[in-house]
Scaffold this active site. Structure first.
Site, short mmCIF file in Angstrom:
data_model
loop_
_atom_site.label_atom_id
_atom_site.label_comp_id
_atom_site.label_asym_id
_atom_site.label_seq_id
_atom_site.Cartn_x
_atom_site.Cartn_y
_atom_site.Cartn_z
N GLU A 1 39.24 4.64 42.62
CA GLU A 1 38.58 4.02 43.77
C GLU A 1 37.14 3.67 43.41
O GLU A 1 36.51 4.35 42.58
CB GLU A 1 38.59 5.01 44.96
CG GLU A 1 37.87 4.48 46.18
CD GLU A 1 38.12 5.30 47.45
OE1 GLU A 1 38.76 6.36 47.37
OE2 GLU A 1 37.67 4.85 48.53
N ASN B 1 45.26 1.68 53.80
CA ASN B 1 45.08 3.07 53.40
C ASN B 1 44.65 3.87 54.62
O ASN B 1 43.79 3.42 55.39
CB ASN B 1 43.98 3.15 52.33
CG ASN B 1 43.53 4.58 52.06
OD1 ASN B 1 44.25 5.35 51.44
ND2 ASN B 1 42.34 4.95 52.54
N GLU B 2 45.23 5.03 54.79
CA GLU B 2 44.88 5.90 55.93
C GLU B 2 44.59 5.08 57.19
O GLU B 2 43.47 5.09 57.73
CB GLU B 2 43.70 6.82 55.55
CG GLU B 2 44.07 7.75 54.40
CD GLU B 2 43.09 8.88 54.13
OE1 GLU B 2 41.99 8.90 54.70
OE2 GLU B 2 43.45 9.77 53.33
N TYR C 1 45.26 16.81 50.61
CA TYR C 1 44.16 17.46 49.88
C TYR C 1 44.18 18.95 50.20
O TYR C 1 44.50 19.35 51.31
CB TYR C 1 42.81 16.86 50.30
CG TYR C 1 42.59 15.47 49.71
CD1 TYR C 1 42.27 15.32 48.37
CD2 TYR C 1 42.74 14.33 50.49
CE1 TYR C 1 42.08 14.07 47.81
CE2 TYR C 1 42.55 13.07 49.93
CZ TYR C 1 42.22 12.95 48.59
OH TYR C 1 42.04 11.71 48.03
N GLU D 1 47.62 10.27 47.24
CA GLU D 1 46.36 11.01 47.05
C GLU D 1 46.69 12.49 47.17
O GLU D 1 47.23 12.92 48.19
CB GLU D 1 45.31 10.61 48.11
CG GLU D 1 44.80 9.20 47.93
CD GLU D 1 43.68 8.84 48.91
OE1 GLU D 1 42.94 9.73 49.37
OE2 GLU D 1 43.55 7.63 49.21
N GLN E 1 40.97 12.10 41.91
CA GLN E 1 41.03 10.78 41.32
C GLN E 1 40.89 10.90 39.80
O GLN E 1 40.63 11.99 39.31
CB GLN E 1 39.94 9.90 41.91
CG GLN E 1 40.07 9.73 43.43
CD GLN E 1 39.25 8.55 43.97
OE1 GLN E 1 38.68 7.76 43.25
NE2 GLN E 1 39.20 8.48 45.31
#
Ligand code: AHR
Length: 560
Positions: free
Chosen positions: A57, A216-217, A291, A354, A404
């Site tokens: 990113e 995204n999201e 996460y 992710e 990432q």
């Protein structure tokens, strides 16, 4: 009659030592304190290489400083990309890289990143207001110079051998821009004005980008949509999108929820197919994010304040993080169940695009590296346990992208100016690479749980776990011992389809561990943590091996 597989599953669910002891091969009979049984006849499905994917990113030090150093840099580079990083990615057979975000994707205009580099505009980066960037001046982390755009990303993918996975902007650009980006990348040589622009940049042939994320999201930085609103947007962005004759065709990935939010998944899919049942067939994957937060201070998901430190942690923090990471397996199973309610033919796969641990700031190698964190043995063990989860569900998970790649969150690499180091997470990706494309086979682990105590409350989880896959005569078995102090003496037995023991010709193990659970590689000491490989002696049909505490092991077992 109870099938053997069910019996084994029941045993490991806790019917206890008495039952296990009756099986001659189990730990109680062998004297070992743990037992692994590999059921070679129980195929789970081919492990998609893309499970070993990465994420890049335009955030902090990922692109600028991490990957892109520029063609005129003194730092060794290939077409402006950091050479060390490219070479390391080749070593682990990086299969796919997601770009350009993340939250950045929904603020990015792809047109800013094409054409002559010196003419590209400078824009405010989505993350410009974060961390210590305000006041740092025109650093590329705050004001995006667009030096690294679509052409550069495709070149990076080609150099590393990975496939590109592009995430389109749904929040702040219209659907037309998405069509045009696909056209720029995939329309045949000489066919469209955009194909000519691509040719002018040195790329006459189409990039043939197959994987496209639609936003995204979307529930957050991707537009604050409800699942129903996003379903409508998804249909609008993807209906009648030209495929330019690609075979296999475009793989469209819908952005889904985080963690176990199956309500989102259900509401999205319900709306998506409402009156348009065929749309399900145009959906390749549904993404989820997970996460793992070390929430020692406060146990909330509040941005930064409550998170633990990447390097200064106690054993209880180690356990808590690994335990939290383990919840991903349940989330995968729950989302899969929800998806099945709308997709009986199981056309749509899960894309965990992710994942990784996330700590508070303070250990980044440079203050411009937003969300940068030092990577310790704890992160390697957690990453291995996560990759094992994906390996155990090959029929469900088609792709996953570690968040990432460099200088950000669960990085495989840290890089700043002319300094570069591979982290222990890189070692895990290298150790696990033989699983890519292998046939997943069922493995049954039996070991005492680990337990820990947080503020007088005790908790426990598995004491040894992993995954197994087969490529012709070579079995790859990866194993995590999460205990910080106890080794696990383990008997490993391979069973054929007929339940007989399979012969073992040779075996070797690569182990990643350290006496210090905080161990990490730095620019000054780049090989502080390093995997060790040795041959194992085999007893014909079984193996005995002691998995050290706080370790990741990869066994390569050649069948007779
Ligand atoms: O990886 C960092 C950020 O985490 C991504 O931009 C976003 O998608 C997620 O919330």
């Amino acid at each position: 009659m109870m099938q053997r597989r069910d019996f084994l599953r029941t045993s490991t669910l806790g019917l206890g030592a008495a039952v296990l002891a009756k099986l001659p091969s189990f730990a109680a009979a062998s004297g070992a304190d743990a037992h692994i049984e590999i059921l070679l006849g129980e195929a789970l499905g081919a492990i998609s290489p893309n499970i070993y994917g990465h994420f890049v990113e335009h955030l902090g030090g990922v692109v600028y400083d991490g990957i892109w150093v520029g063609e005129n840099s003194k730092i060794p580079n290939i077409h402006g990309m950091r050479k060390d990083l490219v070479e390391h990615l080749r070593r682990i057979h990086a299969p796919v890289v997601r770009w350009p975000g993340g939250c950045f994707a929904d603020s990015y205009d792809w047109k800013d990143g094409i054409g002559p580099r010196e003419k590209r505009p400078r824009r405010t980066n989505f993350w410009a207001g974060e961390g210590k960037l305000p006041g740092k001046g025109n650093v590329p982390q705050a004001f995006e110079p667009n030096a690294f755009g679509t052409n550069e990303f495709i070149q990076f993918s080609r150099l590393t051998g990975a496939q590109p996975y592009l995430a389109a902007n749904v929040r702040s650009l219209p659907a037309e821009d998405f069509y045009r980006w696909v056209e720029y990348c995939n329309s045949p040589a000489g066919s469209t004005s955009l194909a000519e622009m691509r040719a002018a940049a040195g790329f006459p042939e189409p990039f043939n980008v197959r994987y496209w994320g639609v936003g995204n999201e979307p529930w957050g930085c991707g537009g604050q949509f409800t699942p129903e609103e996003y379903a409508t947007e998804f249909r609008r962005y993807t209906a009648w999108l030209p495929g330019y004759g690609m075979d296999p065709g475009l793989a469209l990935i819908a952005a889904g929820p985080s963690d176990g939010q199956t309500d989102w998944t259900r509401a999205f899919l319900k709306k998506l197919i409402e009156g348009h049942s065929g749309v399900i067939n145009s959906l390749y994957g549904l993404s989820i994010h997970h996460y793992s937060w070390d929430l020692a201070r406060g146990r909330t998901h509040e941005w930064n304040a409550a998170k633990g430190d990447a390097v200064k942690f106690e054993a209880v923090d180690w356990f808590e993080l690994l335990h939290e990471g383990d919840t991903l397996e349940g989330f995968i199973e729950d989302h899969w169940k929800a998806m099945g309610e709308f997709d009986a033919k199981r056309h749509v796969k899960l894309v965990v695009d992710e994942w990784g641990p996330w700590y508070k700031p303070g250990t980044e190698v440079d203050s411009t590296h937003l969300l940068g964190q030092m990577i310790t043995l704890r992160d390697a063990v957690m990453s291995a346990a996560t990759l094992d989860i994906f390996n155990r569900h090959p029929e469900k998970v088609a792709m996953a992208n570690c968040a990432q790649l460099v200088n950000c969150l669960n990085s495989l690499f840290l890089a700043h100016e002319d300094k570069f180091v591979a982290t222990p997470v890189f070692d895990v990706f290298e150790m696990y690479a033989p699983h890519q494309g292998g046939q997943g086979v069922r493995s049954v682990f039996n070991a005492p749980d680990v337990s820990y105590d947080r503020d007088g409350k005790s908790a426990s989880f598995w004491g040894l776990k992993g995954s197994a896959s087969l490529k012709e005569k070579v079995l790859t078995l990866t194993v995590v011992n999460p205990d910080v102090s106890r080794p696990r003496e383990t008997e490993i037995v391979l069973r054929t389809a007929a339940s007989g023991a399979a012969g073992i010709k040779a075996a070797r193990v690569t182990t990643l561990t350290d006496a210090d659970i905080h161990a990490h590689n730095t620019f000054e000491n780049p090989r502080a943590v390093r995997p060790q490989t040795k041959d194992l002696s085999t007893g014909g049909a079984a193996l005995r091996h002691t998995f050290p505490p706080a370790s990741v092991s990869a066994l390569q077992i050649t069948l007779a």
